[in-house]
Design a protein around this motif. Structure first.
Motif, PDB file in Angstrom:
ATOM      1  N   TRP A  26      14.606  81.243  -5.175  1.00 42.34           N
ATOM      2  CA  TRP A  26      14.437  82.429  -4.344  1.00 42.34           C
ATOM      3  C   TRP A  26      13.739  83.554  -5.114  1.00 42.34           C
ATOM      4  CZ3 TRP A  26      16.943  86.477  -6.609  1.00 42.34           C
ATOM      5  CH2 TRP A  26      18.004  86.161  -7.475  1.00 42.34           C
ATOM      6  N   PHE A  27      13.901  83.573  -6.431  1.00 39.89           N
ATOM      7  CA  PHE A  27      13.223  84.584  -7.249  1.00 39.89           C
ATOM      8  C   PHE A  27      11.788  84.154  -7.551  1.00 39.89           C
ATOM      9  CE2 PHE A  27      11.978  86.894 -11.020  1.00 39.89           C
ATOM     10  CZ  PHE A  27      12.465  88.172 -10.785  1.00 39.89           C
ATOM     11  N   THR A  28      11.610  82.926  -7.997  1.00 39.57           N
ATOM     12  CA  THR A  28      10.260  82.484  -8.377  1.00 39.57           C
ATOM     13  C   THR A  28       9.318  82.446  -7.184  1.00 39.57           C
ATOM     14  OG1 THR A  28      10.933  80.160  -8.149  1.00 39.57           O
ATOM     15  CG2 THR A  28      11.112  81.158 -10.334  1.00 39.57           C
ATOM     16  N   SER A  29       9.858  82.270  -5.974  1.00 40.24           N
ATOM     17  CA  SER A  29       8.997  82.273  -4.787  1.00 40.24           C
ATOM     18  C   SER A  29       8.364  83.635  -4.552  1.00 40.24           C
ATOM     19  CB  SER A  29       9.791  81.854  -3.548  1.00 40.24           C
ATOM     20  OG  SER A  29      10.740  82.839  -3.180  1.00 40.24           O
ATOM     21  N   GLN A  30       8.917  84.679  -5.176  1.00 43.31           N
ATOM     22  CA  GLN A  30       8.387  86.036  -5.031  1.00 43.31           C
ATOM     23  C   GLN A  30       7.762  86.536  -6.331  1.00 43.31           C
ATOM     24  OE1 GLN A  30       8.228  87.206  -2.088  1.00 43.31           O
ATOM     25  NE2 GLN A  30       9.581  85.680  -1.137  1.00 43.31           N
ATOM     26  N   ALA A  31       7.356  85.613  -7.180  1.00 40.42           N
ATOM     27  CA  ALA A  31       6.816  85.999  -8.489  1.00 40.42           C
ATOM     28  C   ALA A  31       5.579  86.871  -8.384  1.00 40.42           C
ATOM     29  CB  ALA A  31       6.506  84.747  -9.311  1.00 40.42           C
ATOM     30  N   GLY A  32       4.836  86.771  -7.285  1.00 38.90           N
ATOM     31  CA  GLY A  32       3.628  87.572  -7.117  1.00 38.90           C
ATOM     32  C   GLY A  32       3.845  88.882  -6.392  1.00 38.90           C
ATOM     33  N   PHE A  33       5.113  89.285  -6.214  1.00 39.80           N
ATOM     34  CA  PHE A  33       5.406  90.462  -5.390  1.00 39.80           C
ATOM     35  C   PHE A  33       4.659  91.705  -5.854  1.00 39.80           C
ATOM     36  CE2 PHE A  33       7.993  94.332  -4.814  1.00 39.80           C
ATOM     37  CZ  PHE A  33       7.963  94.418  -3.428  1.00 39.80           C
ATOM     38  N   LEU A  34       4.727  92.012  -7.127  1.00 33.31           N
ATOM     39  CA  LEU A  34       4.110  93.243  -7.623  1.00 33.31           C
ATOM     40  C   LEU A  34       2.597  93.208  -7.427  1.00 33.31           C
ATOM     41  CD1 LEU A  34       4.766  95.929  -8.933  1.00 33.31           C
ATOM     42  CD2 LEU A  34       4.618  94.824 -11.180  1.00 33.31           C
ATOM     43  N   ARG A  35       1.973  92.085  -7.758  1.00 38.46           N
ATOM     44  CA  ARG A  35       0.525  91.956  -7.579  1.00 38.46           C
ATOM     45  C   ARG A  35       0.144  92.068  -6.095  1.00 38.46           C
ATOM     46  NH1 ARG A  35       1.760  87.607 -10.889  1.00 38.46           N
ATOM     47  NH2 ARG A  35       1.324  86.113  -9.203  1.00 38.46           N
ATOM     48  N   ASP A  36       0.908  91.383  -5.252  1.00 39.41           N
ATOM     49  CA  ASP A  36       0.570  91.367  -3.829  1.00 39.41           C
ATOM     50  C   ASP A  36       0.758  92.730  -3.176  1.00 39.41           C
ATOM     51  OD1 ASP A  36       0.059  88.682  -4.134  1.00 39.41           O
ATOM     52  OD2 ASP A  36       1.975  88.019  -3.270  1.00 39.41           O
ATOM     53  N   GLN A  37       1.813  93.438  -3.562  1.00 46.28           N
ATOM     54  CA  GLN A  37       2.042  94.753  -2.974  1.00 46.28           C
ATOM     55  C   GLN A  37       0.963  95.745  -3.398  1.00 46.28           C
ATOM     56  OE1 GLN A  37       5.013  95.704  -0.746  1.00 46.28           O
ATOM     57  NE2 GLN A  37       4.352  93.590  -0.512  1.00 46.28           N
ATOM     58  N   MET A  38       0.577  95.702  -4.663  1.00 42.79           N
ATOM     59  CA  MET A  38      -0.484  96.608  -5.106  1.00 42.79           C
ATOM     60  C   MET A  38      -1.815  96.276  -4.430  1.00 42.79           C
ATOM     61  SD  MET A  38       0.763  98.996  -6.858  1.00 42.79           S
ATOM     62  CE  MET A  38      -0.808  99.705  -7.359  1.00 42.79           C
ATOM     63  N   ARG A  39      -2.070  95.003  -4.209  1.00 40.94           N
ATOM     64  CA  ARG A  39      -3.285  94.618  -3.492  1.00 40.94           C
ATOM     65  C   ARG A  39      -3.264  95.178  -2.065  1.00 40.94           C
ATOM     66  NH1 ARG A  39      -2.649  89.566  -3.832  1.00 40.94           N
ATOM     67  NH2 ARG A  39      -3.674  89.393  -5.863  1.00 40.94           N
ATOM     68  N   LEU A  40      -2.097  95.127  -1.428  1.00 40.01           N
ATOM     69  CA  LEU A  40      -1.954  95.662  -0.076  1.00 40.01           C
ATOM     70  C   LEU A  40      -2.195  97.171  -0.050  1.00 40.01           C
ATOM     71  CD1 LEU A  40      -1.017  95.328   2.919  1.00 40.01           C
ATOM     72  CD2 LEU A  40       1.314  95.757   2.090  1.00 40.01           C
TER      73      LEU A  40
END
Length: 391
Positions: free
Chosen positions: A312-326
């Motif tokens: 459940w944690f590793t599935s969101q490993a790109g959270f910071l990158r993806d949010q900043m891209r958004l």
């Protein structure tokens, strides 16, 4: 005009790329000829109430040039605001060449909002008159409010909330004009809105909040705090605020996280492989592993292994990158700041019902052993945080 601008993202096309702060390494002020109202797309370090935990070595290690915290207005009654650790730290940080954001926190969760024109309102404005000389012309951004729709009585999250914050904002605007001048380096935002992904938070009071932001020329934009249960929920915040602002306005994201997603998994069992390797009983829930790390901090290897063992944690490993891209992809982001360091409130009485804010942190002093010489243990997000500073 902003004299210490760290990060510039000139166009929406470049907004999704990563950037490097001009001041984080040498701490030298850099002169620029643009106000913060332009869309720069910076990523900085958020300390909330814990500016006293700021360590300049950790800021340099993360390559960030932006620092954000808040000041609780009742602290004004305890003495000179300039001597309070939050204001003292944020202004010293600005003097060292970092860009700074200070949010003014008005905690009315246990009291009625004072009515405009009342003695109670006069007392609140008198507090402002003590705080503003200590920060105007020193910090780069002053955010009027922290989380008004949380730091208030539920029954008063209506026009009474609006009347209070509008009165405060006009007072700040007038004071800045009279005492800091038209070239004042400190820009003003209104903040911050929470849970706009929920329909019941998009209220008439939220509409009036945005109308005030839009119709007040001295306000550069609005702050949002997308603490969300799923990454896609952040889009609702942008869909709400962007059409309700002037074209020349920008937004801040001074807090954001997946804390409500993390919380749903605290009672999941840790993996058998991790449990066997580190001596936990099979089926030990995640929250008990975190509590064990709080009681006796893990090595960095063990902490990383724990997180890596949680799908459940590793599935969101790109959270910071993806949010900043958004956020950068809108072409309207001024600055976002992310939770930088675990603090004592995050670990106090930790259990299955505790919001796991500590999983958000760039540095993990409460769950990872110190690296020595007072340096905090590294959290999961440091590499991505640092990479997002680069052009």
């Amino acid at each position: 005009m902003l004299r210490r601008l760290s990060i510039i993202a000139l166009t929406a096309a470049l907004a999704a790329s990563t950037v490097t702060p001009a001041t984080a390494q040498g701490g030298k002020p850099v002169d620029h000829d643009k106000p913060l109202g332009a869309a720069y797309g910076a990523l900085g370090a958020n300390f909330n109430q814990n500016l006293d935990a700021l360590d300049y070595r950790e800021l340099r290690e993360s390559h960030t040039g932006w620092v954000r915290g808040f000041f609780p207005m009742p602290a004004t009654d305890e003495g000179d605001p300039a001597a309070h650790f939050a204001i003292r730290t944020i202004t010293e940080t600005a003097e060292r060449g970092f860009d700074t954001i200070l949010s003014l926190k008005f905690p009315y969760g246990g009291a009625h909002f004072p009515e405009p024109g009342s003695a109670a309102m006069a007392a609140e404005l008198a507090r402002l008159d003590k705080v503003l000389p200590a920060v105007l012309g020193k910090v780069d951004v002053l955010t009027i409010g922290n989380e008004p729709f949380i730091e208030s009585l539920p029954a008063e999250r209506d026009e009474r909330l609006n009347a209070f914050y509008e009165t405060v904002a006009r007072h700040v605007i007038d004071y800045r004009r009279e005492h800091c001048g038209t070239g004042c380096r400190t820009t003003l935002y209104m903040g911050a809105l929470n849970r706009l992904d929920l329909a019941d938070r998009r209220t008439p009071a939220a509409e009036r909040w945005m109308a005030f932001v839009r119709e007040t020329p001295e306000i550069e934009g609005v702050d949002i705090h997308p603490h969300i249960p799923a990454p896609q929920n952040a889009q609702a915040f942008l869909d709400y605020i962007l059409p309700r602002m002037r074209d020349d306005q920008t937004f801040l994201v001074t807090e954001f996280s997946l804390v409500w997603y993390w919380q749903r998994h605290l009672e999941d069992p840790v993996s058998d492989e991790f449990a066997g390797r580190y001596g936990f009983a099979p089926g030990t829930p995640v929250w008990q592993v975190i509590k064990a790390a709080i009681d006796e901090p893990f090595s960095r290897r063990q902490w990383d292994d724990f997180l890596a063992s949680c799908p459940w944690f590793t599935s969101q490993a790109g959270f910071l990158r993806d949010q900043m891209r958004l956020y950068r992809g809108t072409g309207r982001l001024a600055v976002a700041t992310y939770g930088f360091k675990q603090d004592d409130l995050m670990v106090k009485d930790f259990g299955p019902d505790k919001a796991p804010w500590l999983l958000n942190s760039v540095f993990a002093p409460y769950t990872v052993k110190s690296r020595g010489d007072g340096l905090s243990g590294r959290g999961y997000w440091l590499d991505d945080f640092r990479a997002l500073q680069k052009r």
